[in-house]
Design an enzyme around this catalytic site. Structure first.
Site, PDB file in Angstrom:
ATOM      1  N   SER A  89     -31.173 -34.829 -18.011  1.00  0.00           N
ATOM      2  CA  SER A  89     -32.278 -35.433 -17.271  1.00  0.00           C
ATOM      3  C   SER A  89     -32.769 -34.482 -16.184  1.00  0.00           C
ATOM      4  O   SER A  89     -32.229 -33.385 -16.007  1.00  0.00           O
ATOM      5  CB  SER A  89     -31.807 -36.741 -16.623  1.00  0.00           C
ATOM      6  OG  SER A  89     -30.842 -36.445 -15.621  1.00  0.00           O
ATOM      7  N   MET A  90     -33.767 -34.916 -15.461  1.00  0.00           N
ATOM      8  CA  MET A  90     -34.167 -34.163 -14.278  1.00  0.00           C
ATOM      9  C   MET A  90     -33.023 -34.205 -13.252  1.00  0.00           C
ATOM     10  O   MET A  90     -32.234 -35.148 -13.229  1.00  0.00           O
ATOM     11  CB  MET A  90     -35.452 -34.732 -13.683  1.00  0.00           C
ATOM     12  CG  MET A  90     -36.652 -34.509 -14.598  1.00  0.00           C
ATOM     13  SD  MET A  90     -38.204 -35.058 -13.894  1.00  0.00           S
ATOM     14  CE  MET A  90     -38.499 -33.754 -12.692  1.00  0.00           C
ATOM     15  N   SER A 116     -30.368 -32.522 -13.196  1.00  0.00           N
ATOM     16  CA  SER A 116     -29.034 -32.375 -13.789  1.00  0.00           C
ATOM     17  C   SER A 116     -28.535 -30.931 -13.751  1.00  0.00           C
ATOM     18  O   SER A 116     -27.407 -30.658 -14.169  1.00  0.00           O
ATOM     19  CB  SER A 116     -29.051 -32.881 -15.237  1.00  0.00           C
ATOM     20  OG  SER A 116     -29.931 -32.091 -16.037  1.00  0.00           O
ATOM     21  N   GLY A 117     -29.364 -29.999 -13.291  1.00  0.00           N
ATOM     22  CA  GLY A 117     -28.908 -28.610 -13.185  1.00  0.00           C
ATOM     23  C   GLY A 117     -29.078 -27.798 -14.460  1.00  0.00           C
ATOM     24  O   GLY A 117     -28.379 -26.804 -14.649  1.00  0.00           O
ATOM     25  N   LYS A 118     -30.009 -28.193 -15.318  1.00  0.00           N
ATOM     26  CA  LYS A 118     -30.236 -27.455 -16.576  1.00  0.00           C
ATOM     27  C   LYS A 118     -30.653 -26.010 -16.320  1.00  0.00           C
ATOM     28  O   LYS A 118     -30.108 -25.082 -16.902  1.00  0.00           O
ATOM     29  CB  LYS A 118     -31.360 -28.114 -17.400  1.00  0.00           C
ATOM     30  CG  LYS A 118     -31.095 -29.528 -17.819  1.00  0.00           C
ATOM     31  CD  LYS A 118     -32.273 -30.067 -18.620  1.00  0.00           C
ATOM     32  CE  LYS A 118     -33.581 -30.099 -17.851  1.00  0.00           C
ATOM     33  NZ  LYS A 118     -33.548 -30.996 -16.677  1.00  0.00           N
ATOM     34  N   ASP A 153     -36.975 -22.087 -20.969  1.00  0.00           N
ATOM     35  CA  ASP A 153     -36.839 -23.193 -20.021  1.00  0.00           C
ATOM     36  C   ASP A 153     -37.974 -24.196 -20.249  1.00  0.00           C
ATOM     37  O   ASP A 153     -39.022 -23.845 -20.793  1.00  0.00           O
ATOM     38  CB  ASP A 153     -36.874 -22.664 -18.583  1.00  0.00           C
ATOM     39  CG  ASP A 153     -36.236 -23.642 -17.601  1.00  0.00           C
ATOM     40  OD1 ASP A 153     -35.590 -24.612 -18.048  1.00  0.00           O
ATOM     41  OD2 ASP A 153     -36.380 -23.435 -16.384  1.00  0.00           O
ATOM     42  N   GLU A 154     -37.743 -25.439 -19.845  1.00  0.00           N
ATOM     43  CA  GLU A 154     -38.733 -26.520 -20.052  1.00  0.00           C
ATOM     44  C   GLU A 154     -39.126 -26.602 -21.522  1.00  0.00           C
ATOM     45  O   GLU A 154     -40.300 -26.792 -21.867  1.00  0.00           O
ATOM     46  CB  GLU A 154     -39.955 -26.305 -19.166  1.00  0.00           C
ATOM     47  CG  GLU A 154     -39.657 -26.196 -17.681  1.00  0.00           C
ATOM     48  CD  GLU A 154     -39.310 -27.519 -17.022  1.00  0.00           C
ATOM     49  OE1 GLU A 154     -39.401 -28.582 -17.688  1.00  0.00           O
ATOM     50  OE2 GLU A 154     -38.909 -27.484 -15.840  1.00  0.00           O
ATOM     51  N   CYS A 183     -26.709 -40.875 -10.657  1.00  0.00           N
ATOM     52  CA  CYS A 183     -27.624 -42.004 -10.489  1.00  0.00           C
ATOM     53  C   CYS A 183     -27.836 -42.280  -8.998  1.00  0.00           C
ATOM     54  O   CYS A 183     -26.866 -42.468  -8.256  1.00  0.00           O
ATOM     55  CB  CYS A 183     -27.057 -43.243 -11.180  1.00  0.00           C
ATOM     56  SG  CYS A 183     -28.085 -44.715 -10.966  1.00  0.00           S
TER      57      CYS A 183
HETATM   58 ZN    ZN Z   1     -26.905 -46.424 -11.951  1.00  0.00          ZN
END
Ligand code: ZN
Length: 193
Positions: free
Chosen positions: A24-25, A27-29, A95-96, A152
């Site tokens: 997800s956004m 998340s450190g990808k 990336d992206e 989260c």
């Molecule tokens: Zn949650």
């Protein structure tokens, strides 16, 4: 990296491979992509990152990090351009990747068949929780897939969803980071019932 092992990819000289870093956004990808690229760069391998041209948040030529070595970064309009520009590169970063066209998996296969190590980072799901662009296909053809997680913001569990805070139905919506938040499955579902 959660037991992830890249060692087997490099035992027999220049053998091409495809690695996917998804999540997800927040998340450190991209950080993980850059970590792998810089490690290769340190070993005197030539590296370059390609991004989709529509990602206007990153207009710089180079991804600059805290030390001296910047990683060259090129924006391209179409996945086919990556093939044309990768001739002398040992490690190709993308990336992206979720914003690229559906031709990207085939391009990655061709690069790997040429002996290039390909590392792809991208959002695996869009803000509705639907698999994003070419990412599902890339995960299928990859030699290794690493899924990274955010935290989260509502409950502190691991988060896999990018919840959009503003109402905008456009899929390619490159908002500022304040317009998204990472949520776990339970909290995401709570917002989308
Ligand atoms: Zn949650």
């Amino acid at each position: 990296m959660n037991g992830f092992s890249e060692n087997h990819l490099f035992n027999t000289g220049r053998v091409g491979s495809i690695e996917v870093i998804c999540g997800s956004m927040f998340s450190g990808k991209t950080e993980e992509l850059i970590r792998r690229m810089k490690r290769a760069q340190f070993a005197k391998q030539t590296v370059e990152i390609f991004k989709p041209a529509l990602d206007t948040r990153f207009s710089e030529e180079n991804i600059v990090s805290h030390d001296q070595n910047a990683i060259p970064c090129t924006s391209v309009e179409h996945s086919g351009n990556i093939l044309l520009l990768s001739g002398s590169i040992d490690v190709v970063g993308i990336d992206e990747a979720q914003f690229f066209d559906d031709g990207l998996p085939q391009i990655c296969n061709q690069l790997a068949e040429q002996g290039i190590r390909v590392i792809v980072a991208g959002l695996d799901m869009d803000y509705k929780g639907i698999p994003f662009g070419p990412m599902p296909s890339l995960c299928s053809i990859a030699d290794d897939v690493t899924k990274v997680h955010a935290i989260c913001v509502e409950c502190g569990r691991l988060a896999g969803y990018s919840h959009r805070l503003v109402s905008n139905e456009k899929l390619v919506f490159l908002g500022e980071k304040e317009e998204y938040q990472p949520l776990c499955r339970i909290c995401f579902n709570g917002h989308n019932i």
